[in-house]
Design an enzyme around this catalytic site. Structure first.
Site, PDB file in Angstrom:
ATOM      1  N   ALA A 122     -65.815 -64.259  -9.092  1.00  0.00           N
ATOM      2  CA  ALA A 122     -65.424 -63.794  -7.744  1.00  0.00           C
ATOM      3  C   ALA A 122     -65.704 -62.276  -7.749  1.00  0.00           C
ATOM      4  CB  ALA A 122     -63.852 -63.865  -7.435  1.00  0.00           C
ATOM      5  N   GLY A 160     -65.585 -67.684 -10.833  1.00  0.00           N
ATOM      6  CA  GLY A 160     -65.987 -68.456  -9.489  1.00  0.00           C
ATOM      7  C   GLY A 160     -67.403 -68.869  -9.697  1.00  0.00           C
ATOM      8  N   GLU A 186     -67.051 -72.221 -11.485  1.00  0.00           N
ATOM      9  CA  GLU A 186     -66.602 -73.109 -10.492  1.00  0.00           C
ATOM     10  C   GLU A 186     -67.430 -73.753  -9.517  1.00  0.00           C
ATOM     11  OE1 GLU A 186     -63.434 -70.106  -9.918  1.00  0.00           O
ATOM     12  OE2 GLU A 186     -62.004 -71.738 -10.733  1.00  0.00           O
ATOM     13  N   GLU A 202     -61.274 -65.316 -16.224  1.00  0.00           N
ATOM     14  CA  GLU A 202     -60.266 -64.703 -15.505  1.00  0.00           C
ATOM     15  C   GLU A 202     -59.110 -64.153 -16.096  1.00  0.00           C
ATOM     16  OE1 GLU A 202     -61.616 -67.569 -14.812  1.00  0.00           O
ATOM     17  OE2 GLU A 202     -62.203 -67.934 -12.768  1.00  0.00           O
TER      18      GLU A 202
HETATM   19  N1  CO8 Z   1     -67.216 -58.535  -9.542  1.00  0.00           N
HETATM   20  C1  CO8 Z   1     -67.851 -57.358  -9.049  1.00  0.00           C
HETATM   21  N2  CO8 Z   1     -68.863 -56.843  -9.598  1.00  0.00           N
HETATM   22  C2  CO8 Z   1     -69.406 -57.473 -10.711  1.00  0.00           C
HETATM   23  C3  CO8 Z   1     -68.971 -58.545 -11.265  1.00  0.00           C
HETATM   24  C4  CO8 Z   1     -67.860 -59.138 -10.325  1.00  0.00           C
HETATM   25  N3  CO8 Z   1     -67.094 -60.359 -10.953  1.00  0.00           N
HETATM   26  N4  CO8 Z   1     -69.768 -58.802 -12.366  1.00  0.00           N
HETATM   27  C5  CO8 Z   1     -70.604 -57.950 -12.523  1.00  0.00           C
HETATM   28  N5  CO8 Z   1     -70.380 -56.900 -11.455  1.00  0.00           N
HETATM   29  C6  CO8 Z   1     -71.290 -55.686 -11.223  1.00  0.00           C
HETATM   30  C7  CO8 Z   1     -70.624 -54.562 -12.157  1.00  0.00           C
HETATM   31  O1  CO8 Z   1     -69.495 -53.986 -11.826  1.00  0.00           O
HETATM   32  C8  CO8 Z   1     -72.036 -53.924 -12.152  1.00  0.00           C
HETATM   33  O2  CO8 Z   1     -72.025 -53.009 -11.152  1.00  0.00           O
HETATM   34  P1  CO8 Z   1     -72.353 -51.418 -11.171  1.00  0.00           P
HETATM   35  O3  CO8 Z   1     -73.571 -51.446 -11.582  1.00  0.00           O
HETATM   36  O4  CO8 Z   1     -72.268 -50.832  -9.762  1.00  0.00           O
HETATM   37  O5  CO8 Z   1     -71.167 -50.764 -12.295  1.00  0.00           O
HETATM   38  C9  CO8 Z   1     -73.026 -55.035 -12.260  1.00  0.00           C
HETATM   39  O6  CO8 Z   1     -72.505 -55.915 -11.503  1.00  0.00           O
HETATM   40  C10 CO8 Z   1     -73.808 -55.147 -13.419  1.00  0.00           C
HETATM   41  O7  CO8 Z   1     -72.696 -55.663 -14.342  1.00  0.00           O
HETATM   42  P2  CO8 Z   1     -72.449 -55.009 -15.683  1.00  0.00           P
HETATM   43  O8  CO8 Z   1     -72.715 -53.726 -15.935  1.00  0.00           O
HETATM   44  O9  CO8 Z   1     -71.166 -55.235 -16.060  1.00  0.00           O
HETATM   45  O10 CO8 Z   1     -73.488 -56.042 -16.392  1.00  0.00           O
HETATM   46  P3  CO8 Z   1     -73.436 -56.699 -18.263  1.00  0.00           P
HETATM   47  O11 CO8 Z   1     -74.826 -57.300 -18.242  1.00  0.00           O
HETATM   48  O12 CO8 Z   1     -73.099 -55.450 -18.775  1.00  0.00           O
HETATM   49  O13 CO8 Z   1     -72.281 -57.568 -18.587  1.00  0.00           O
HETATM   50  C11 CO8 Z   1     -70.799 -59.388 -17.410  1.00  0.00           C
HETATM   51  C12 CO8 Z   1     -72.409 -58.753 -17.613  1.00  0.00           C
HETATM   52  C13 CO8 Z   1     -70.554 -59.916 -18.869  1.00  0.00           C
HETATM   53  C14 CO8 Z   1     -71.063 -60.752 -16.523  1.00  0.00           C
HETATM   54  C15 CO8 Z   1     -69.994 -58.692 -16.896  1.00  0.00           C
HETATM   55  O14 CO8 Z   1     -70.604 -58.126 -15.854  1.00  0.00           O
HETATM   56  C16 CO8 Z   1     -68.735 -59.082 -16.511  1.00  0.00           C
HETATM   57  O15 CO8 Z   1     -67.893 -59.345 -17.543  1.00  0.00           O
HETATM   58  N6  CO8 Z   1     -68.201 -59.433 -15.304  1.00  0.00           N
HETATM   59  C17 CO8 Z   1     -67.073 -59.959 -14.883  1.00  0.00           C
HETATM   60  C18 CO8 Z   1     -67.067 -61.390 -15.418  1.00  0.00           C
HETATM   61  C19 CO8 Z   1     -65.718 -61.995 -14.746  1.00  0.00           C
HETATM   62  O16 CO8 Z   1     -64.753 -61.640 -15.310  1.00  0.00           O
HETATM   63  N7  CO8 Z   1     -65.713 -63.203 -13.837  1.00  0.00           N
HETATM   64  C20 CO8 Z   1     -64.632 -63.717 -13.051  1.00  0.00           C
HETATM   65  C21 CO8 Z   1     -63.945 -63.104 -12.092  1.00  0.00           C
HETATM   66  S1  CO8 Z   1     -62.339 -63.584 -11.449  1.00  0.00           S
HETATM   67  C22 CO8 Z   1     -62.938 -64.949 -10.766  1.00  0.00           C
HETATM   68  O17 CO8 Z   1     -64.133 -65.366 -10.690  1.00  0.00           O
HETATM   69  C23 CO8 Z   1     -61.922 -65.727  -9.827  1.00  0.00           C
HETATM   70  C24 CO8 Z   1     -62.272 -67.014  -9.412  1.00  0.00           C
HETATM   71  C25 CO8 Z   1     -61.288 -67.630  -8.199  1.00  0.00           C
HETATM   72  C26 CO8 Z   1     -61.655 -67.689  -7.055  1.00  0.00           C
HETATM   73  C27 CO8 Z   1     -63.045 -67.597  -6.554  1.00  0.00           C
HETATM   74  C28 CO8 Z   1     -63.368 -66.851  -5.355  1.00  0.00           C
HETATM   75  C29 CO8 Z   1     -64.644 -66.471  -4.872  1.00  0.00           C
END
Ligand code: CO8
Length: 257
Positions: A65, A108, A111, A131
């Site tokens: 998400a 997500g 999922e 999450e």
């Molecule tokens: N949401 C928003 N922005 C994101 C997300 C995200 N989930 N993941 C990555 N991005 C963005 C980063 O903020 C970054 O943007 P910016 O360049 O502007 O700073 C860009 O994408 C690149 O990301 P990273 O620099 O972090 O890239 P890395 O290669 O260093 O890391 C990762 C990759 C490990 C995937 C890292 O980005 C990460 O940990 N992302 C978040 C993963 C996460 O926690 N996911 C779970 C989210 S909660 C959820 O999914 C709840 C689901 C329930 C409901 C579903 C409804 C849709």
């Protein structure tokens, strides 16, 4: 014009939907999920289309998400905006859904792959429900579908630690169907999609429905559902065609009727 967060390509009876927010690793904001649900419903109604593939790009399927969109939300916001309602629409799609996953399928994103009926992953795929690390838990089916897919103890470990699983581990736990080299992913998925698309569409639809019922119903109820579906297929032209073609030793021509 509204941003196109999902790109649709059609290859005869197979439709590919590509998630398209690469700058944020295909983070699933509400608009993307809304577009996805709408496109899936349209393709589900389209008689030309028999199989639907959902994919990302070589680097990422979807990183979950959109955390920035969710950050300030209150429970009332989520309810009023019907934040999770589109996921219930995705569940209703009757045609086979294949997830073609490379790179991260997190939160997500994992999922969404689990909403699909078949998951083919490349060697770069990594699955996870991280999450817990940002103070929440899965909300789009993770605790339910992941547990059904890989069992309680492994789902507990993944969801309570937020640790990721690579493609080979995912295969060993039955989370995915197979692992292929990254450059072969699309081709492998296409071959499988064509194989399913060549089957009689109504039988495919009812078999999908019946398999999904196995996750919800008691064995007794599930067996009744299956028997009724089996009998109903004898009302289709494709049943006649399939059996006739077998007897005449020729390839069947299915019409989806
Ligand atoms: N949401 C928003 N922005 C994101 C997300 C995200 N989930 N993941 C990555 N991005 C963005 C980063 O903020 C970054 O943007 P910016 O360049 O502007 O700073 C860009 O994408 C690149 O990301 P990273 O620099 O972090 O890239 P890395 O290669 O260093 O890391 C990762 C990759 C490990 C995937 C890292 O980005 C990460 O940990 N992302 C978040 C993963 C996460 O926690 N996911 C779970 C989210 S909660 C959820 O999914 C709840 C689901 C329930 C409901 C579903 C409804 C849709």
């Amino acid at each position: 014009m509204a941003e196109q967060y999902c790109i649709v390509e059609r290859f005869e009876s197979i439709a590919w939907i590509r998630l398209n927010r690469p700058q944020v690793l295909n983070a699933l904001n509400q608009k993307l999920i809304h577009q996805l649900a709408k496109i899936l419903e349209e393709l589900d109604e389209d008689e030309q289309i028999r199989v639907i593939v959902i994919t990302g790009n070589e680097q990422v399927f979807a990183a979950g998400a959109d955390i920035k969109e969710m950050t300030g939300a209150t429970p009332v916001d989520l309810l009023v905006k019907r934040y999770l309602t589109d996921w219930l629409r995705i569940r209703q799609i009757s045609k086979p859904l294949i997830a073609a996953v490379s790179g991260f399928a997190l939160g997500g994103g994992c999922e969404l792959a689990l909403c699909c009926d078949i998951i083919i992953a490349s060697e770069t795929a990594r699955f996870g429900q991280p999450e817990i690390k940002i103070g929440v838990m899965p909300g789009a089916g993770g605790t339910q579908r992941l547990t059904r897919a890989i069992g309680k103890v492994k789902a507990m470990e993944m969801i309570l630690t937020g640790k990721l699983m690579d493609a080979h581990e995912a295969l060993s736990y039955g989370l995915i169907n197979r692992v292929v080299p990254v450059h072969e992913l699309e081709n492998e998925v296409m071959v499988l999609a064509k194989e399913i698309a060549n089957q009689p569409p109504l039988a495919v639809r009812m078999a999908k429905q019946s398999i999904l019922k196995a996750l919800d119903l008691s064995l007794e109820e599930g067996l009744h559902f299956e028997q009724n579906s089996f009998c109903l297929l004898f009302a289709t032209e494709d049943q006649q065609e399939g059996m006739k073609a077998f007897i005449e030793k020729r390839e069947p021509k299915y019409k989806g009727r």
